[in-house]
Design an enzyme around this catalytic site. Structure first.
Site, PDB file in Angstrom:
ATOM      1  N   HIS A   1       0.830  -1.209   0.000  1.00 34.24           N
ATOM      2  CA  HIS A   1       0.000   0.000   0.000  1.00 34.24           C
ATOM      3  C   HIS A   1       0.864   1.259   0.000  1.00 34.24           C
ATOM      4  O   HIS A   1       0.416   2.330  -0.375  1.00 34.24           O
ATOM      5  CB  HIS A   1      -0.891   0.051   1.247  1.00 34.24           C
ATOM      6  CG  HIS A   1      -1.790  -1.134   1.419  1.00 34.24           C
ATOM      7  ND1 HIS A   1      -2.829  -1.387   0.541  1.00 34.24           N
ATOM      8  CD2 HIS A   1      -1.823  -2.122   2.330  1.00 34.24           C
ATOM      9  CE1 HIS A   1      -3.466  -2.484   0.938  1.00 34.24           C
ATOM     10  NE2 HIS A   1      -2.872  -2.961   2.014  1.00 34.24           N
TER      11      HIS A   1
ATOM     12  N   HIS B   1       5.715   6.710   6.817  1.00 33.85           N
ATOM     13  CA  HIS B   1       5.392   6.207   5.476  1.00 33.85           C
ATOM     14  C   HIS B   1       4.938   7.392   4.636  1.00 33.85           C
ATOM     15  O   HIS B   1       4.789   8.502   5.157  1.00 33.85           O
ATOM     16  CB  HIS B   1       4.293   5.134   5.570  1.00 33.85           C
ATOM     17  CG  HIS B   1       3.038   5.685   6.135  1.00 33.85           C
ATOM     18  ND1 HIS B   1       2.744   5.642   7.477  1.00 33.85           N
ATOM     19  CD2 HIS B   1       2.006   6.365   5.559  1.00 33.85           C
ATOM     20  CE1 HIS B   1       1.600   6.250   7.704  1.00 33.85           C
ATOM     21  NE2 HIS B   1       1.128   6.702   6.552  1.00 33.85           N
TER      22      HIS B   1
ATOM     23  N   HIS C   1       2.588   9.003   1.065  1.00 34.47           N
ATOM     24  CA  HIS C   1       1.460   8.892   0.126  1.00 34.47           C
ATOM     25  C   HIS C   1       1.843   9.743  -1.076  1.00 34.47           C
ATOM     26  O   HIS C   1       2.306  10.872  -0.909  1.00 34.47           O
ATOM     27  CB  HIS C   1       0.188   9.439   0.766  1.00 34.47           C
ATOM     28  CG  HIS C   1      -0.205   8.712   2.020  1.00 34.47           C
ATOM     29  ND1 HIS C   1      -1.050   7.639   2.024  1.00 34.47           N
ATOM     30  CD2 HIS C   1       0.155   8.911   3.311  1.00 34.47           C
ATOM     31  CE1 HIS C   1      -1.205   7.195   3.264  1.00 34.47           C
ATOM     32  NE2 HIS C   1      -0.474   7.945   4.073  1.00 34.47           N
TER      33      HIS C   1
ATOM     34  N   GLU D   1      -2.508  13.522   0.785  1.00 31.83           N
ATOM     35  CA  GLU D   1      -3.820  13.136   1.318  1.00 31.83           C
ATOM     36  C   GLU D   1      -4.577  14.380   1.752  1.00 31.83           C
ATOM     37  O   GLU D   1      -5.695  14.620   1.323  1.00 31.83           O
ATOM     38  CB  GLU D   1      -3.635  12.165   2.493  1.00 31.83           C
ATOM     39  CG  GLU D   1      -3.016  10.860   2.045  1.00 31.83           C
ATOM     40  CD  GLU D   1      -3.545   9.671   2.811  1.00 31.83           C
ATOM     41  OE1 GLU D   1      -3.245   9.561   4.010  1.00 31.83           O
ATOM     42  OE2 GLU D   1      -4.277   8.846   2.211  1.00 31.83           O
TER      43      GLU D   1
ATOM     44  N   HIS E   1       3.922  10.936   6.584  1.00 31.86           N
ATOM     45  CA  HIS E   1       3.272  10.760   7.883  1.00 31.86           C
ATOM     46  C   HIS E   1       4.245  10.122   8.863  1.00 31.86           C
ATOM     47  O   HIS E   1       4.665   8.980   8.650  1.00 31.86           O
ATOM     48  CB  HIS E   1       2.027   9.866   7.748  1.00 31.86           C
ATOM     49  CG  HIS E   1       0.914  10.540   7.013  1.00 31.86           C
ATOM     50  ND1 HIS E   1      -0.110   9.861   6.407  1.00 31.86           N
ATOM     51  CD2 HIS E   1       0.681  11.869   6.804  1.00 31.86           C
ATOM     52  CE1 HIS E   1      -0.945  10.749   5.856  1.00 31.86           C
ATOM     53  NE2 HIS E   1      -0.476  11.968   6.070  1.00 31.86           N
TER      54      HIS E   1
ATOM     55  N   THR F   1      -5.648   7.111   7.921  1.00 32.68           N
ATOM     56  CA  THR F   1      -6.189   7.287   6.569  1.00 32.68           C
ATOM     57  C   THR F   1      -6.192   5.978   5.784  1.00 32.68           C
ATOM     58  O   THR F   1      -6.369   5.974   4.572  1.00 32.68           O
ATOM     59  CB  THR F   1      -5.412   8.362   5.780  1.00 32.68           C
ATOM     60  OG1 THR F   1      -4.070   7.884   5.572  1.00 32.68           O
ATOM     61  CG2 THR F   1      -5.366   9.681   6.534  1.00 32.68           C
ATOM     62  N   THR F   2      -5.961   4.865   6.491  1.00 26.14           N
ATOM     63  CA  THR F   2      -6.076   3.537   5.883  1.00 26.14           C
ATOM     64  C   THR F   2      -6.937   2.683   6.826  1.00 26.14           C
ATOM     65  O   THR F   2      -6.990   2.962   8.033  1.00 26.14           O
ATOM     66  CB  THR F   2      -4.693   2.871   5.716  1.00 26.14           C
ATOM     67  OG1 THR F   2      -4.031   2.840   6.988  1.00 26.14           O
ATOM     68  CG2 THR F   2      -3.825   3.610   4.705  1.00 26.14           C
TER      69      THR F   2
HETATM   70 ZN   LIG Z   1      -0.469   7.836   6.077  1.00 28.15          ZN
END
Ligand SMILES: [Zn+2]
Ligand SMILES: *[C@@H]1O[C@H](CO)[C@@H](O)[C@H](O)[C@H]1NC(C)=O
Ligand SMILES: *[C@@H]1O[C@H](CO)[C@@H](O)[C@H](O)[C@H]1NC(C)=O
Ligand SMILES: *[C@@H]1O[C@H](CO)[C@@H](O)[C@H](O)[C@H]1NC(C)=O
Length: 309
Positions: free
Chosen positions: A93, A120, A122, A132, A145, A227-228
């Protein structure tokens, strides 16, 4: 016509799902044909009911509606300059690094000290829009993040059961004309983890990742979620205004990673979620101070200039 097609797809999808049960995926993974749970139905994933909650992340930050909070002072960082060696993982992901040293944040109106657990990213496609959070509708090319949990909790799982158990620092990226040398360890490692579930080791300090302290005084604060999936609503969000510079080539390097089906890992962001009466606070006090200082200087200059000598 378009709507009809969508509902047909969802109906079809639900049938499949009843039999197979399936993982969550991003919109870029073509949920309909891949038979995975796209962002619209993440709540159907195991233990992800919270994804349909009312305090979800990310959000679009409308700067005119943010509320100034002078208690949002600069953070105190400890251990952020300690160099550590850790695995960098393509988890299907995102790309994720566990923080293998003691690093904490406090201050900034956090209720206690939080320790760094992992970070991690995005991103978009080939350096295109991919953050995000958005600010006044603008989507940045990438977002970092850094996930922290209250020091008093013994695991992230436990922290997720606490409404303010997790503190995530979010940073935007912007395209710059030259490479950001501090990102070389991460960028260079990406070519070794293009396949899902592969990893390699890197050495870095968290300080390498973030802007200098003076560029971190302005930030937004609100209560939200992961957010996941499971989307737990236990995150105190801090989104910094000042973006981190990366060259176009560095931003594009992330699009070389692959999802588990071998397709390019791109546009790995959840769409923005409804604010639902939440308030977003802003730490502008320092900008005000800086502009007051500037004003004092310019008045002084003006007075000097107007004085005949
Ligand atoms: Zn994140
Ligand atoms: C990295 O890969 C090795 C070998 O496949 C594995 O044993 C290890 O658990 C992986 N590390 C992480 C953090 O996934
Ligand atoms: C810090 O902020 C200054 C002024 O806005 C900017 O010129 C500089 O590039 C920033 N540095 C980083 C690393 O973000
Ligand atoms: C977040 O929620 C906590 C606990 O309910 C509350 O004390 C705090 O004021 C909220 N913070 C923001 C920024 O809304």
């Amino acid at each position: 016509m378009h709507l009809l097609f969508i509902s047909a797809c969802i109906a079809f999808f639900y049938k499949i799902n009843e039999v197979s049960g399936s993982d969550w995926c991003y919109e870029s993974q073509d949920p309909c044909t891949s038979h995975c749970h796209g962002p619209d139905i993440w709540q159907k994933t195991n233990d992800a009911k919270a994804c349909a909650g009312r305090s979800q992340s990310p959000i679009n930050i409308v700067t005119k509606k943010t509320k100034l909070d002078e208690r949002l002072t600069p953070f105190k960082f400890t251990g952020y300059n300690t160099v550590f060696t850790s695995d960098i993982v393509n988890n299907g992901h995102s790309v994720k690094v566990g923080v293998a040293s003691s690093a904490t944040i406090s201050g900034g109106q956090l209720e206690t000290t939080y320790k760094a657990v992992q970070f991690h990213l995005h991103w978009g496609s080939e350096g295109g829009p991919g953050s995000e959070h958005t600010v006044d509708g603008e989507q940045y090319p990438m977002e970092l993040h850094i996930v922290h949990m209250k020091q008093s909790h013994s695991s992230l799982h436990e922290a997720l059961g606490d409404k303010t158990g997790v503190a995530v620092l979010g940073f935007f990226y912007e395209e710059s004309s030259s490479d950001n040398r501090k990102y070389e360890p991460i960028i260079n490692s990406l070519k070794e983890i293009t396949q899902t579930s592969t990893n390699t080791t890197i050495s870095l300090s968290l300080n390498f990742l973030i802007p200098p302290v003076k560029n971190m005084t302005n930030y937004y604060r609100y209560n939200g979620s992961l957010t996941t999936p499971g989307c737990a609503e236990s995150v105190v969000w801090t989104v910094f205004e000042h973006p981190i510079p990366l060259s176009r080539a560095q931003l594009k390097a992330f699009s070389k990673l692959k999802f588990s089906d071998g397709k390019p890992m791109v546009r790995t962001f959840r769409p923005v979620q409804p604010l639902n009466k939440r308030i977003v606070y802003y730490s502008a006090s320092n900008t005000v101070l800086a502009s007051v200082a500037l004003l004092v200087v310019s008045v002084a200059v003006a007075i000097r200039l107007s004085w005949p000598n």
